[in-house]
Enzyme design. Sequence first.
Site, PDB file in Angstrom:
ATOM      1  N   GLU A  87     -13.680   1.438   4.230  1.00  0.00           N
ATOM      2  CA  GLU A  87     -13.398   1.137   5.631  1.00  0.00           C
ATOM      3  C   GLU A  87     -12.794   2.362   6.291  1.00  0.00           C
ATOM      4  O   GLU A  87     -12.102   3.154   5.646  1.00  0.00           O
ATOM      5  CB  GLU A  87     -12.402  -0.011   5.718  1.00  0.00           C
ATOM      6  CG  GLU A  87     -12.909  -1.303   5.127  1.00  0.00           C
ATOM      7  CD  GLU A  87     -11.939  -2.436   5.372  1.00  0.00           C
ATOM      8  OE1 GLU A  87     -12.221  -3.262   6.218  1.00  0.00           O
ATOM      9  OE2 GLU A  87     -10.889  -2.449   4.718  1.00  0.00           O
ATOM     10  N   LYS A 118      -9.001  -2.753  -2.049  1.00  0.00           N
ATOM     11  CA  LYS A 118      -9.175  -1.310  -1.972  1.00  0.00           C
ATOM     12  C   LYS A 118      -8.090  -0.667  -2.819  1.00  0.00           C
ATOM     13  O   LYS A 118      -7.071  -1.296  -3.102  1.00  0.00           O
ATOM     14  CB  LYS A 118      -9.149  -0.833  -0.525  1.00  0.00           C
ATOM     15  CG  LYS A 118      -7.941  -1.259   0.285  1.00  0.00           C
ATOM     16  CD  LYS A 118      -8.176  -0.912   1.742  1.00  0.00           C
ATOM     17  CE  LYS A 118      -6.966  -1.194   2.596  1.00  0.00           C
ATOM     18  NZ  LYS A 118      -6.936  -2.548   3.135  1.00  0.00           N
ATOM     19  N   SER A 151     -10.329   2.443   8.038  1.00  0.00           N
ATOM     20  CA  SER A 151      -8.868   2.344   8.046  1.00  0.00           C
ATOM     21  C   SER A 151      -8.275   2.851   6.725  1.00  0.00           C
ATOM     22  O   SER A 151      -7.301   2.307   6.233  1.00  0.00           O
ATOM     23  CB  SER A 151      -8.449   0.903   8.309  1.00  0.00           C
ATOM     24  OG  SER A 151      -9.073   0.022   7.396  1.00  0.00           O
ATOM     25  N   ASP A 161       1.707  -0.273   0.086  1.00  0.00           N
ATOM     26  CA  ASP A 161       1.330  -1.126  -1.051  1.00  0.00           C
ATOM     27  C   ASP A 161       0.241  -0.523  -1.917  1.00  0.00           C
ATOM     28  O   ASP A 161      -0.251  -1.173  -2.848  1.00  0.00           O
ATOM     29  CB  ASP A 161       0.926  -2.523  -0.576  1.00  0.00           C
ATOM     30  CG  ASP A 161      -0.322  -2.522   0.293  1.00  0.00           C
ATOM     31  OD1 ASP A 161      -0.512  -1.546   1.035  1.00  0.00           O
ATOM     32  OD2 ASP A 161      -1.111  -3.482   0.227  1.00  0.00           O
ATOM     33  N   ASP A 212      -2.931   0.477  -1.373  1.00  0.00           N
ATOM     34  CA  ASP A 212      -4.382   0.263  -1.300  1.00  0.00           C
ATOM     35  C   ASP A 212      -5.085   1.269  -0.395  1.00  0.00           C
ATOM     36  O   ASP A 212      -6.283   1.481  -0.520  1.00  0.00           O
ATOM     37  CB  ASP A 212      -4.727  -1.198  -0.931  1.00  0.00           C
ATOM     38  CG  ASP A 212      -4.074  -1.666   0.342  1.00  0.00           C
ATOM     39  OD1 ASP A 212      -3.354  -0.873   0.978  1.00  0.00           O
ATOM     40  OD2 ASP A 212      -4.289  -2.840   0.706  1.00  0.00           O
ATOM     41  N   ARG A 213      -4.368   1.889   0.539  1.00  0.00           N
ATOM     42  CA  ARG A 213      -5.008   2.877   1.419  1.00  0.00           C
ATOM     43  C   ARG A 213      -4.839   4.283   0.857  1.00  0.00           C
ATOM     44  O   ARG A 213      -3.878   4.554   0.129  1.00  0.00           O
ATOM     45  CB  ARG A 213      -4.383   2.857   2.805  1.00  0.00           C
ATOM     46  CG  ARG A 213      -4.587   1.558   3.521  1.00  0.00           C
ATOM     47  CD  ARG A 213      -4.049   1.634   4.930  1.00  0.00           C
ATOM     48  NE  ARG A 213      -4.368   0.400   5.642  1.00  0.00           N
ATOM     49  CZ  ARG A 213      -4.504   0.302   6.950  1.00  0.00           C
ATOM     50  NH1 ARG A 213      -4.339   1.364   7.711  1.00  0.00           N
ATOM     51  NH2 ARG A 213      -4.794  -0.855   7.513  1.00  0.00           N
ATOM     52  N   ARG A 225       1.789 -11.349   8.612  1.00  0.00           N
ATOM     53  CA  ARG A 225       2.706 -10.209   8.821  1.00  0.00           C
ATOM     54  C   ARG A 225       3.547 -10.455  10.054  1.00  0.00           C
ATOM     55  O   ARG A 225       3.019 -10.736  11.130  1.00  0.00           O
ATOM     56  CB  ARG A 225       1.909  -8.908   9.000  1.00  0.00           C
ATOM     57  CG  ARG A 225       1.272  -8.490   7.713  1.00  0.00           C
ATOM     58  CD  ARG A 225       0.569  -7.153   7.822  1.00  0.00           C
ATOM     59  NE  ARG A 225      -0.280  -7.021   6.645  1.00  0.00           N
ATOM     60  CZ  ARG A 225      -1.201  -6.093   6.484  1.00  0.00           C
ATOM     61  NH1 ARG A 225      -1.384  -5.182   7.407  1.00  0.00           N
ATOM     62  NH2 ARG A 225      -1.915  -6.052   5.386  1.00  0.00           N
ATOM     63  N   ASP A 262      -0.545   4.388   1.050  1.00  0.00           N
ATOM     64  CA  ASP A 262       0.314   3.601   1.937  1.00  0.00           C
ATOM     65  C   ASP A 262       1.349   2.790   1.152  1.00  0.00           C
ATOM     66  O   ASP A 262       1.449   2.905  -0.077  1.00  0.00           O
ATOM     67  CB  ASP A 262      -0.525   2.696   2.847  1.00  0.00           C
ATOM     68  CG  ASP A 262      -1.170   1.544   2.095  1.00  0.00           C
ATOM     69  OD1 ASP A 262      -1.356   1.656   0.877  1.00  0.00           O
ATOM     70  OD2 ASP A 262      -1.481   0.521   2.742  1.00  0.00           O
ATOM     71  N   THR A 267     -14.501  -6.238   9.515  1.00  0.00           N
ATOM     72  CA  THR A 267     -13.264  -5.618   9.054  1.00  0.00           C
ATOM     73  C   THR A 267     -12.489  -6.593   8.169  1.00  0.00           C
ATOM     74  O   THR A 267     -12.340  -7.754   8.516  1.00  0.00           O
ATOM     75  CB  THR A 267     -12.406  -5.222  10.270  1.00  0.00           C
ATOM     76  OG1 THR A 267     -13.111  -4.221  10.991  1.00  0.00           O
ATOM     77  CG2 THR A 267     -11.049  -4.691   9.839  1.00  0.00           C
ATOM     78  N   SER A 281       1.825  -3.928   4.018  1.00  0.00           N
ATOM     79  CA  SER A 281       0.930  -2.786   3.840  1.00  0.00           C
ATOM     80  C   SER A 281       1.508  -1.476   4.368  1.00  0.00           C
ATOM     81  O   SER A 281       2.514  -1.011   3.881  1.00  0.00           O
ATOM     82  CB  SER A 281      -0.415  -3.113   4.499  1.00  0.00           C
ATOM     83  OG  SER A 281      -1.331  -2.109   4.246  1.00  0.00           O
ATOM     84  N   HIS A 282       0.860  -0.934   5.398  1.00  0.00           N
ATOM     85  CA  HIS A 282       1.238   0.373   5.927  1.00  0.00           C
ATOM     86  C   HIS A 282       2.249   0.249   7.061  1.00  0.00           C
ATOM     87  O   HIS A 282       2.641   1.259   7.644  1.00  0.00           O
ATOM     88  CB  HIS A 282      -0.012   1.079   6.456  1.00  0.00           C
ATOM     89  CG  HIS A 282      -0.754   0.192   7.420  1.00  0.00           C
ATOM     90  ND1 HIS A 282      -1.511  -0.873   6.993  1.00  0.00           N
ATOM     91  CD2 HIS A 282      -0.788   0.174   8.763  1.00  0.00           C
ATOM     92  CE1 HIS A 282      -2.009  -1.514   8.042  1.00  0.00           C
ATOM     93  NE2 HIS A 282      -1.585  -0.889   9.133  1.00  0.00           N
TER      94      HIS A 282
HETATM   95  C1  G16 Z   1      -6.067  -4.638   6.238  1.00  0.00           C
HETATM   96  C2  G16 Z   1      -7.261  -5.067   5.457  1.00  0.00           C
HETATM   97  C3  G16 Z   1      -8.355  -4.059   5.611  1.00  0.00           C
HETATM   98  C4  G16 Z   1      -8.665  -3.839   7.072  1.00  0.00           C
HETATM   99  C5  G16 Z   1      -7.432  -3.494   7.824  1.00  0.00           C
HETATM  100  C6  G16 Z   1      -7.791  -3.496   9.286  1.00  0.00           C
HETATM  101  O1  G16 Z   1      -5.600  -3.441   5.693  1.00  0.00           O
HETATM  102  O2  G16 Z   1      -6.913  -5.184   4.092  1.00  0.00           O
HETATM  103  O3  G16 Z   1      -9.466  -4.509   4.915  1.00  0.00           O
HETATM  104  O4  G16 Z   1      -9.565  -2.792   7.256  1.00  0.00           O
HETATM  105  O5  G16 Z   1      -6.442  -4.463   7.581  1.00  0.00           O
HETATM  106  O6  G16 Z   1      -6.760  -3.702  10.095  1.00  0.00           O
HETATM  107  P1  G16 Z   1      -6.946  -4.050  11.616  1.00  0.00           P
HETATM  108  O7  G16 Z   1      -7.398  -5.476  11.706  1.00  0.00           O
HETATM  109  O8  G16 Z   1      -5.582  -3.795  12.146  1.00  0.00           O
HETATM  110  O9  G16 Z   1      -7.957  -3.094  12.186  1.00  0.00           O
HETATM  111  P2  G16 Z   1      -4.144  -3.319   5.066  1.00  0.00           P
HETATM  112  O10 G16 Z   1      -4.121  -1.974   4.411  1.00  0.00           O
HETATM  113  O11 G16 Z   1      -3.252  -3.431   6.276  1.00  0.00           O
HETATM  114  O12 G16 Z   1      -3.994  -4.479   4.145  1.00  0.00           O
END
Ligand code: G16
Length: 544
Positions: free
Chosen positions: A377, A390, A379, A291, A293-294, A25, A289, A358, A117-118
């Site tokens: 999680e 997720k 998050s 994409d 998944d959240r 990212r 979010d 995580t 993602s978010h």
């Molecule tokens: C991503 C992972 C998640 C994880 C999150 C944590 O979420 O897919 O499994 O919990 O990152 O982020 P950090 O390392 O910032 O605490 P996502 O939704 O951004 O893909």
Amino acid sequence: MTEFKSVIVPTRPFDDQKPGTSGLRKRVTVFQQQNYTENFVQAILNSLGDDLQGSVLVLGGDGRYYVKDAAKLIIRICAANGVKKLIVGQHGIFSTPAVSNLIRKRNTSGGIILTASHNPGGPDKDFGIKFNTDNGGPAPDYVTAEIFNITVGLESYNIVPDLECDIDTQGVYTYIVDGNEFNVEVVDSVADYVGLMKEIFDFDSLRELLKGSEGRKPFKILIDSMNGVTGPYVRQIFVNELGADESSIVNTKPLEDFGGLHPDPNLTYAVQLVDAMKEGIHDFGAAFDGDGDRNMILGKKAFFVTPSDSLAVLGAHLHHIPYFKITGIKGFARSMPTAGAIDRVASATGIDFYEVPTGWKFFGSLMDADQLSLCGEESFGTGSDHIREKDGIWAALAWLQVIACEKKGVEELLVSHWKKFGRNFFTRYDYENCPADNCAYMLHKLEQIVTSPVYIGTQIIHRNKSYVVKQADNFCYEDPIDGSLTPKQGIRLLFEDGSRIIVRLSGTGSSGATVRIYVDSYEKDERLILKDAQVCHYTFMWVV
Ligand code: G16
């Protein structure tokens, strides 16, 4: 049929293409540098080794700025590298759960997901590229390490510069590249995923819940897609399939900049949903979010369900979901910083429980070994072994299924859960954009302090409650399936009553370092479990 020729383009390696918790990212402008995206995609393909020639891959993203350009570029690079077929979401769009599903359903070698993602989107915001392997889940650490190794030594990439594909129109496009057939199948982004949800849940009972029946009022829902990728999925599922009216879904047009929203479903960024729910008209609210998944779940009057509680309540009622009636419930898991509410459900039911670092990728091997059914999680991630990501919409449907069977509202379900299991008051503090070196040093010093033997047994008294340090370490995970070790996943202070403080660095930022401090205080006194989380929550960070 037009024949195309691939070319080899010399490049120079970039030294900053190390994937984080979930893919690479960076700012869009970083990906737009000459050869930057090309290099990373070539490295992903090289990491497939012998499996690359003749492979089938899925490709799509969350609709943010640069997704379409990147998708077209990736098609040209795949064409030049011996990939046999790409399955691409129409307009370049796929939610992350939908990609995971298609990889599994079509038995492909994996998929490339274009998402940050978010994180916010737009020309000066974030973009991301993530590789998922053939089980449908995010590439495990050894694969991302291999990709990174390739990036730092990359000297060229392959591309078919003049290959054009109309990804806005569904169909199969066939090309001859260097004498071999290359296909791009542009598919409906929504259909397969909706089909999967219909297999997992009892749509008839959900329809009845929303519509109401004799003696039972219609159950009013409000679903916020935050202008992310879930809009078309949400419309198909909640409006077309389940009969909710159009006003039940908001922000459903995927926009390149998410309409200026920060597409992170929490109390801060999904404030539009929170405010609407406060009016008390709707019984249930959910936001997803960028994409998809959240998720965030709200009850009437914006009653907030923490992700840790959401996981625990679903765990306690999983038997209501038709899918698990067939598969059985194999195990529960949570990421290490997630509050321990699910742990209590596991010990009460005798179902196996796992604590992983995580990152969703750590759940995958347990699921592949048939040892895990439900995980989550803090998050705002909840999901099951139906895919290897997720899944926000799955979580909302799971809640509705539980509500339909238990005939209780969200708050009622939570209160009876806390009365039975006690309550984990949970808060996360984020310190963003800090200097990376200083943060690494801070964590190093912290580890030295808390792992000193004299630290164990330290007693802290706060508001007449005593917390005694039982264990302190830097979490190291041993994968129970393959025995691999993942060390240094965050500093843990574990107290005798089950309360915990965790400190770790985020792995998803696009610049600088983000320090996260998680406080999980457990309360089983019935007189205290219903207190406002902010009043009851004990911020005892001064401990360290
Ligand atoms: C991503 C992972 C998640 C994880 C999150 C944590 O979420 O897919 O499994 O919990 O990152 O982020 P950090 O390392 O910032 O605490 P996502 O939704 O951004 O893909």
